[in-house]
Design a protein around this motif. Structure first.
Motif, PDB file in Angstrom:
ATOM      1  N   GLY A 640      -3.249  23.556  80.377  1.00 22.55           N
ATOM      2  CA  GLY A 640      -4.340  24.489  80.168  1.00 22.55           C
ATOM      3  C   GLY A 640      -5.102  24.105  78.911  1.00 22.55           C
ATOM      4  N   ARG A 641      -5.670  25.094  78.237  1.00 17.62           N
ATOM      5  CA  ARG A 641      -6.397  24.858  77.000  1.00 17.62           C
ATOM      6  C   ARG A 641      -5.997  25.892  75.963  1.00 17.62           C
ATOM      7  NH1 ARG A 641     -12.698  23.061  78.280  1.00 17.62           N
ATOM      8  NH2 ARG A 641     -12.191  20.946  78.984  1.00 17.62           N
ATOM      9  N   SER A 642      -5.639  25.414  74.785  1.00 14.53           N
ATOM     10  CA  SER A 642      -5.288  26.286  73.671  1.00 14.53           C
ATOM     11  C   SER A 642      -6.523  26.466  72.795  1.00 14.53           C
ATOM     12  CB  SER A 642      -4.147  25.669  72.853  1.00 14.53           C
ATOM     13  OG  SER A 642      -3.888  26.425  71.702  1.00 14.53           O
ATOM     14  N   ALA A 643      -7.042  27.685  72.749  1.00 25.22           N
ATOM     15  CA  ALA A 643      -8.260  27.939  71.976  1.00 25.22           C
ATOM     16  C   ALA A 643      -7.999  27.748  70.491  1.00 25.22           C
ATOM     17  CB  ALA A 643      -8.767  29.344  72.246  1.00 25.22           C
ATOM     18  N   GLU A 644      -8.907  27.036  69.830  1.00 27.16           N
ATOM     19  CA  GLU A 644      -8.846  26.886  68.376  1.00 27.16           C
ATOM     20  C   GLU A 644      -9.849  27.784  67.678  1.00 27.16           C
ATOM     21  OE1 GLU A 644      -9.215  22.808  67.218  1.00 27.16           O
ATOM     22  OE2 GLU A 644      -7.044  22.532  67.278  1.00 27.16           O
ATOM     23  N   SER A 645     -10.895  28.165  68.383  1.00 28.31           N
ATOM     24  CA  SER A 645     -11.933  29.025  67.821  1.00 28.31           C
ATOM     25  C   SER A 645     -12.788  29.518  68.980  1.00 28.31           C
ATOM     26  CB  SER A 645     -12.798  28.242  66.823  1.00 28.31           C
ATOM     27  OG  SER A 645     -13.589  27.285  67.508  1.00 28.31           O
ATOM     28  N   VAL A 646     -13.829  30.239  68.646  1.00 23.82           N
ATOM     29  CA  VAL A 646     -14.757  30.689  69.676  1.00 23.82           C
ATOM     30  C   VAL A 646     -15.549  29.512  70.245  1.00 23.82           C
ATOM     31  CG1 VAL A 646     -16.727  31.115  68.156  1.00 23.82           C
ATOM     32  CG2 VAL A 646     -16.394  32.559  70.185  1.00 23.82           C
ATOM     33  N   TYR A 647     -15.466  28.349  69.561  1.00 24.57           N
ATOM     34  CA  TYR A 647     -16.256  27.198  69.971  1.00 24.57           C
ATOM     35  C   TYR A 647     -15.506  26.224  70.879  1.00 24.57           C
ATOM     36  CZ  TYR A 647     -19.125  28.811  66.057  1.00 24.57           C
ATOM     37  OH  TYR A 647     -19.881  29.567  65.209  1.00 24.57           O
ATOM     38  N   GLY A 648     -14.190  26.104  70.738  1.00 25.79           N
ATOM     39  CA  GLY A 648     -13.525  25.050  71.493  1.00 25.79           C
ATOM     40  C   GLY A 648     -12.022  25.153  71.503  1.00 25.79           C
ATOM     41  N   TYR A 649     -11.370  24.078  71.920  1.00 24.24           N
ATOM     42  CA  TYR A 649      -9.948  24.070  72.223  1.00 24.24           C
ATOM     43  C   TYR A 649      -9.237  22.916  71.520  1.00 24.24           C
ATOM     44  CZ  TYR A 649     -11.326  20.262  75.345  1.00 24.24           C
ATOM     45  OH  TYR A 649     -11.828  19.089  75.845  1.00 24.24           O
ATOM     46  N   GLY A 650      -7.917  23.065  71.403  1.00 20.20           N
ATOM     47  CA  GLY A 650      -7.078  22.024  70.852  1.00 20.20           C
ATOM     48  C   GLY A 650      -6.480  21.167  71.944  1.00 20.20           C
ATOM     49  N   GLY A 651      -5.833  20.089  71.565  1.00 19.51           N
ATOM     50  CA  GLY A 651      -5.322  19.133  72.534  1.00 19.51           C
ATOM     51  C   GLY A 651      -3.976  19.522  73.114  1.00 19.51           C
ATOM     52  N   ASN A 652      -3.735  19.132  74.354  1.00 17.65           N
ATOM     53  CA  ASN A 652      -2.414  19.277  74.954  1.00 17.65           C
ATOM     54  C   ASN A 652      -1.477  18.201  74.396  1.00 17.65           C
ATOM     55  OD1 ASN A 652      -2.756  21.524  76.649  1.00 17.65           O
ATOM     56  ND2 ASN A 652      -3.881  20.281  78.125  1.00 17.65           N
ATOM     57  N   TRP A 653      -0.196  18.407  74.584  1.00 14.71           N
ATOM     58  CA  TRP A 653       0.795  17.520  74.002  1.00 14.71           C
ATOM     59  C   TRP A 653       1.966  17.351  74.963  1.00 14.71           C
ATOM     60  CZ3 TRP A 653       5.324  20.188  73.811  1.00 14.71           C
ATOM     61  CH2 TRP A 653       5.246  21.584  73.751  1.00 14.71           C
ATOM     62  N   HIS A 654       2.770  16.340  74.674  1.00 14.08           N
ATOM     63  CA  HIS A 654       4.023  16.140  75.384  1.00 14.08           C
ATOM     64  C   HIS A 654       4.950  15.330  74.483  1.00 14.08           C
ATOM     65  CE1 HIS A 654       2.069  12.256  76.150  1.00 14.08           C
ATOM     66  NE2 HIS A 654       3.308  11.767  76.212  1.00 14.08           N
ATOM     67  N   TYR A 655       6.226  15.422  74.723  1.00 17.99           N
ATOM     68  CA  TYR A 655       7.201  14.608  74.006  1.00 17.99           C
ATOM     69  C   TYR A 655       8.470  14.534  74.837  1.00 17.99           C
ATOM     70  CZ  TYR A 655       9.953  18.734  72.791  1.00 17.99           C
ATOM     71  OH  TYR A 655      10.731  19.853  72.861  1.00 17.99           O
ATOM     72  N   TYR A 656       9.305  13.557  74.560  1.00 15.63           N
ATOM     73  CA  TYR A 656      10.639  13.487  75.145  1.00 15.63           C
ATOM     74  C   TYR A 656      11.507  12.616  74.252  1.00 15.63           C
ATOM     75  CZ  TYR A 656       8.703   9.119  77.008  1.00 15.63           C
ATOM     76  OH  TYR A 656       8.095   7.902  77.130  1.00 15.63           O
ATOM     77  N   TYR A 657      12.814  12.796  74.355  1.00 13.66           N
ATOM     78  CA  TYR A 657      13.731  12.048  73.505  1.00 13.66           C
ATOM     79  C   TYR A 657      15.112  12.031  74.143  1.00 13.66           C
ATOM     80  CZ  TYR A 657      15.597  16.599  72.139  1.00 13.66           C
ATOM     81  OH  TYR A 657      16.163  17.849  72.162  1.00 13.66           O
ATOM     82  N   ALA A 658      15.957  11.147  73.641  1.00 17.59           N
ATOM     83  CA  ALA A 658      17.366  11.081  74.031  1.00 17.59           C
ATOM     84  C   ALA A 658      18.163  10.678  72.798  1.00 17.59           C
ATOM     85  CB  ALA A 658      17.579  10.066  75.153  1.00 17.59           C
ATOM     86  N   THR A 659      19.306  11.297  72.588  1.00 15.54           N
ATOM     87  CA  THR A 659      20.145  10.986  71.438  1.00 15.54           C
ATOM     88  C   THR A 659      21.611  10.901  71.859  1.00 15.54           C
ATOM     89  OG1 THR A 659      20.691  13.254  70.783  1.00 15.54           O
ATOM     90  CG2 THR A 659      18.591  12.381  70.026  1.00 15.54           C
ATOM     91  N   ILE A 660      22.375  10.177  71.071  1.00 18.74           N
ATOM     92  CA  ILE A 660      23.827  10.168  71.226  1.00 18.74           C
ATOM     93  C   ILE A 660      24.431  10.103  69.829  1.00 18.74           C
ATOM     94  CG2 ILE A 660      24.003   7.650  71.481  1.00 18.74           C
ATOM     95  CD1 ILE A 660      26.276   8.303  73.567  1.00 18.74           C
ATOM     96  N   GLN A 661      25.461  10.905  69.605  1.00 16.75           N
ATOM     97  CA  GLN A 661      26.083  10.960  68.290  1.00 16.75           C
ATOM     98  C   GLN A 661      27.601  10.919  68.417  1.00 16.75           C
ATOM     99  OE1 GLN A 661      24.527  14.880  67.113  1.00 16.75           O
ATOM    100  NE2 GLN A 661      26.635  15.642  67.015  1.00 16.75           N
ATOM    101  N   LYS A 662      28.239  10.420  67.371  1.00 17.31           N
ATOM    102  CA  LYS A 662      29.693  10.333  67.343  1.00 17.31           C
ATOM    103  C   LYS A 662      30.171  10.690  65.944  1.00 17.31           C
ATOM    104  CE  LYS A 662      33.653   7.230  68.017  1.00 17.31           C
ATOM    105  NZ  LYS A 662      34.437   8.271  68.716  1.00 17.31           N
ATOM    106  N   SER A 663      31.254  11.480  65.887  1.00 19.42           N
ATOM    107  CA  SER A 663      31.828  11.888  64.614  1.00 19.42           C
ATOM    108  C   SER A 663      33.103  11.111  64.330  1.00 19.42           C
ATOM    109  CB  SER A 663      32.114  13.395  64.621  1.00 19.42           C
ATOM    110  OG  SER A 663      30.923  14.135  64.785  1.00 19.42           O
ATOM    111  N   PHE A 664      33.324  10.865  63.036  1.00 18.77           N
ATOM    112  CA  PHE A 664      34.475  10.082  62.598  1.00 18.77           C
ATOM    113  C   PHE A 664      35.188  10.834  61.472  1.00 18.77           C
ATOM    114  CE2 PHE A 664      31.140   7.264  64.057  1.00 18.77           C
ATOM    115  CZ  PHE A 664      31.794   6.340  64.864  1.00 18.77           C
ATOM    116  N   LEU A 665      36.324  10.290  61.060  1.00 19.94           N
ATOM    117  CA  LEU A 665      37.124  10.759  59.935  1.00 19.94           C
ATOM    118  C   LEU A 665      37.701  12.150  60.218  1.00 19.94           C
ATOM    119  CD1 LEU A 665      34.875   9.627  56.936  1.00 19.94           C
ATOM    120  CD2 LEU A 665      36.632   8.325  58.162  1.00 19.94           C
ATOM    121  N   LYS A 666      38.554  12.598  59.313  1.00 24.09           N
ATOM    122  CA  LYS A 666      39.203  13.883  59.456  1.00 24.09           C
ATOM    123  C   LYS A 666      38.175  15.008  59.381  1.00 24.09           C
ATOM    124  CE  LYS A 666      42.844  16.758  57.423  1.00 24.09           C
ATOM    125  NZ  LYS A 666      43.822  16.885  56.304  1.00 24.09           N
ATOM    126  N   ASP A 667      38.337  16.015  60.243  1.00 22.37           N
ATOM    127  CA  ASP A 667      37.421  17.154  60.328  1.00 22.37           C
ATOM    128  C   ASP A 667      35.990  16.725  60.652  1.00 22.37           C
ATOM    129  OD1 ASP A 667      39.499  18.910  59.645  1.00 22.37           O
ATOM    130  OD2 ASP A 667      39.128  18.601  57.494  1.00 22.37           O
TER     131      ASP A 667
END
Length: 753
Positions: A640-667
């Motif tokens: 759609g369109r996100s209004a920024e003012s009575v004059y116009g609109y802001g841009g659409n966006w997208h993102y994506y990501y993937a992560t993997i984590q590993k813990s070490f040591l005691k606790d």
């Protein structure tokens, strides 16, 4: 709880069996001796394991909270990344934060304002703080009378880790880096000795040239003449930031507590900007053309603040008296030079200009709060507050022709002082399945402006504002709650909106309006929340409106945009937001946020109205794997369109990501994380915004550099679990828009928010 239930069952069964043997057989002991092996074998049961996944979301009458501490991904993610999982919060592809689709919010630390947690650099600050240092993040959706008049519709409250009374020291070291060479170090330490607890944290950000690169293509068509302006720009802004916070608390005795804190934030940026500007007439004939090059000769930006609180409790449980003082100061200065070259048909009377701007903000706040429970189910809170806010701005623009100053040069030295006196009262009740709160706040404001140099008349203004608020919540069952809320707040203009100094380029003249007054905002909302062992969701429809919002006013004269600010915007927002959290099976967690809204911007003075429909969706899935691994994927988009003012609109966006984590040591003290995202979109993301009505139309395409690979390391040391104690009530100021306490420069104000 492994092997916990089995021994209890065995003990109970043994007692029963022994009692039966004593009453039914005189030779029970002999029988037991002979058949002991068979006896214990028949009573033997396997290992019993009871497992449950912790509920990470909690709903109260004025806020939703997300339990960051017990989310496994918090071990290596930063605070900005964790915000993607918080109910009602969206972090878009450009890392801009919104709450329920709105940018009108504040970020607090441990329930009070923190100057280092504000400004246009906030995303860099939050990226440099590891989530492992955070206990929970609260979305305060219904600020009460205590702070309701103080501006923001919503508040994000970042609560640091929990406390205990153990002696010793503990801390966290964290480091994150991406493939572009930008990095974020962070260190946190807490120590306790007797009644004294001290904590300190310091963090930073280094953004490389490659990482901090953006390009923009503008096309603007002026309706009156049909002329078209095209702009192609590239900006490289490597930056460094450093911030820190030092806090201490001392328990005088069981009823009296003193807490102190100081904070600071500094930001340094090297601006390198190039552009090509070309104006064509309606028949595509060239009117003029030139190139520009802008260099930052000096940049100076820092924030310093401090806070003192004294809290006294009585022997009546819940009765608290709090005396607070807060100091907040910001300094912002720039000195940059723009040169024009390869000019064709230009007749501006100059071929370059110098901009020298300095803005200083100083605020002193005194506050007294008193809370007392009464009649078993009720509680009242009353308080008084005084704010003295000083803004000082010196703005100079020197136009050059062949390196010599022209008579177009200007200078304005402008002071603006605001004094605010406030008193509030609030009633709260909790009985059985009902919770309620109602409050009223009165504020008196005295505004005064004085011009030391430059054009402008000195003036003063008195304002009176009444701000009521109310909430009612009913617990339908153990798993379901329903809440209704009404709130009001006001926004006062900051010096960036008030400063009447003109900033001029060949295409644009911008100036503030010293006659601006506060704007009043209203909101009605309903919230339904369901809690389940494997499925939790919430849904919130809301209606907000304002009849005198501050907004930017634009016009075009001789192919040059003229913009200023006025209290004329009529604003309405009808939206519905939702949140889902699910644990479909062991070790799995799913989060999903959605927002759909229709904003109506109307300026009756110029007969313009703009009301587009906008929606955003984002989510995250994480899974515990063998070998102490945690994997997650996530993404989001808007449409759609996100209004920024009575004059116009802001841009659409997208993102994506993937992560993997590993813990070490005691606790699991050492955790390593690798992440990737936006790998299939090329080096740059593209965002399109535009102006659709008014004296001109435009289309703006912005290209931001992608951050595609990176890693993070977090190490926890020490055993102390202590946090500097915070008083239960403290100072919160967030009423101002368009001021340097809000950010590192002037806000565009287009959104009128």
């Amino acid at each position: 709880m492994k092997r916990f239930i089995a021994p209890l069952l065995l003990a109970a069964l043994t007692t029963t069996a022994t009692a039966q043997n004593e009453t039914t057989s005189p030779t029970a002991s002999d029988t037991t001796k002979v058949d002991s092996a068979a006896y214990w074998k028949q009573l033997e049961i396997g290992e019993v394991s009871v497992s449950a996944q912790r509920q990470l979301v909690k709903n109260e009458i004025d806020r939703l909270s997300y339990d960051v501490q017990h989310d496994e991904e918090s071990k290596t993610k930063n605070v900005l990344e964790m915000l993607r999982k918080v109910p009602l919060v969206t972090v878009d592809g450009q890392e801009n934060i919104k709450v329920k689709g709105q940018s009108n919010f504040k970020i607090y630390r441990n329930g009070h304002a923190d100057p280092s947690f504000s400004g246009s650099n906030i995303k860099e600050i939050l990226k440099s703080i590891p989530a492992s240092a955070i206990k929970k993040i609260e979305v305060i959706t219904d600020p009460g009378a205590k702070e309701d008049a103080e501006g923001s519709t919503y508040i994000l409250n970042i609560v640091m880790m929990n406390n205990s009374s153990m002696k010793g020291a503990t801390g966290t070291l964290s480091f994150q880096m991406n493939e572009l060479g930008s990095y974020n170090p962070y260190a946190y330490v807490t120590a306790q000795s007797g009644k004294l607890i001290v904590s300190a944290n310091v963090g930073g950000m280094h953004g490389t040239k490659e990482h901090m690169t953006a390009m923009e293509d503008f096309t603007t068509t002026y309706k009156e003449t049909g002329n078209t302006l095209t702009q192609n720009t590239k900006q490289i802004t490597p930056a460094d930031a450093l911030y820190g916070n030092l806090s201490a608390s001392y328990d005088i005795d069981s009823l009296n507590l003193i807490s102190l804190s100081g904070n600071g934030f500094g930001y340094n940026v090297d601006v390198n900007h190039w552009g090509t500007w070309e104006l064509m007439d309606a028949n595509k004939n060239l009117i003029y053309k030139y190139d520009t090059s802008t260099k930052m000769r000096n940049y100076d930006y820092y924030k310093l603040g401090g806070r003192f609180d004294f809290q006294h409790k009585t022997h009546l449980d819940g009765e608290v008296l709090t005396l607070s003082y807060m100091l907040a100061s910001t300094h912002y200065g720039t000195d940059q030079e723009t040169t024009m070259s390869n000019a064709v048909n230009t007749n501006f009377g100059y071929d370059g200009y110098l901009n020298d701007n300095k803005e200083d903000f100083m605020e002193h706040t005194f506050q007294l709060d008193y809370v007392r429970p009464f009649a078993k189910y009720h509680k009242m809170e009353i308080g008084v507050k005084y704010i003295n806010r000083d803004n000082h701005s010196v703005t100079g623009q020197t136009y050059l022709e062949n390196g010599v100053s022209t008579n177009k040069s200007s200078n304005i030295d402008f002071d603006h002082n605001t004094q605010i006196g406030a008193v509030y009262g609030e009633w709260m009740m909790k009985k059985d399945k009902w919770s309620a709160r109602a409050g009223l706040r009165y504020e008196y404001s005295y505004l005064k402006a004085e011009y030391k140099t430059g054009k402008g008349e000195n003036y003063s203004k008195k304002l009176n504002d009444w701000c009521p608020s109310a909430s009612l919540q009913y617990q339908i069952s153990d798993a379901n709650t329903l809440k209704f809320s009404y709130s009001t707040n006001i926004n006062r203009p900051g010096i960036s909106y008030l400063n009447p100094a003109e900033q001029e380029t060949p295409e644009h003249i911008q100036k503030g309006n010293a006659q601006l007054s506060s704007s009043r905002n209203n909101s009605l909302s309903m919230n339904f929340m369901h809690y389940g062992s494997k499925f939790t969701f919430g849904i919130t429809p809301e209606y907000s409106w304002s009849n005198n919002k501050i907004t930017e006013i634009e016009s075009v004269i001789n192919n040059q945009r003229i913009s200023t600010f006025e209290n004329v915007l009529k604003y309405k927002d009808i939206n519905i937001s939702g949140y889902i959290q699910a644990q479909p099976f062991k070790g799995n967690n799913v989060n999903f946020n959605a927002y759909v809204g229709k904003e109506v911007y109307e300026n009756p003075n110029i007969g313009l109205k703009y009301d587009p429909l906008y929606a955003s969706f984002d989510g995250n899935i994480s899974q515990h794997l063998p070998w102490n691994l945690v994997a997650s994927v996530g993404g989001g988009f808007s449409c759609g369109r996100s209004a920024e003012s009575v004059y116009g609109y802001g841009g659409n966006w997208h993102y994506y990501y993937a992560t993997i984590q590993k813990s070490f040591l005691k606790d699991n003290r050492l955790t390593v994380r690798i992440y990737t995202g936006e790998n299939f979109c090329g080096k740059y993301d593209k965002y399109i915004s535009g102006t659709v009505q008014g004296d001109y139309t435009s289309r703006n395409i912005r290209y931001n550099r992608n951050e595609r690979f990176g890693f993070g390391v977090t190490w926890r040391f020490g055993k102390l679990k202590a946090q500097v104690k915070q008083v239960e009530n403290s100072i919160q100021n967030d009423d101002m828009v368009g001021g340097i306490s809000q950010g590192g420069g002037k806000s565009s104000g287009k959104g009128g928010k």
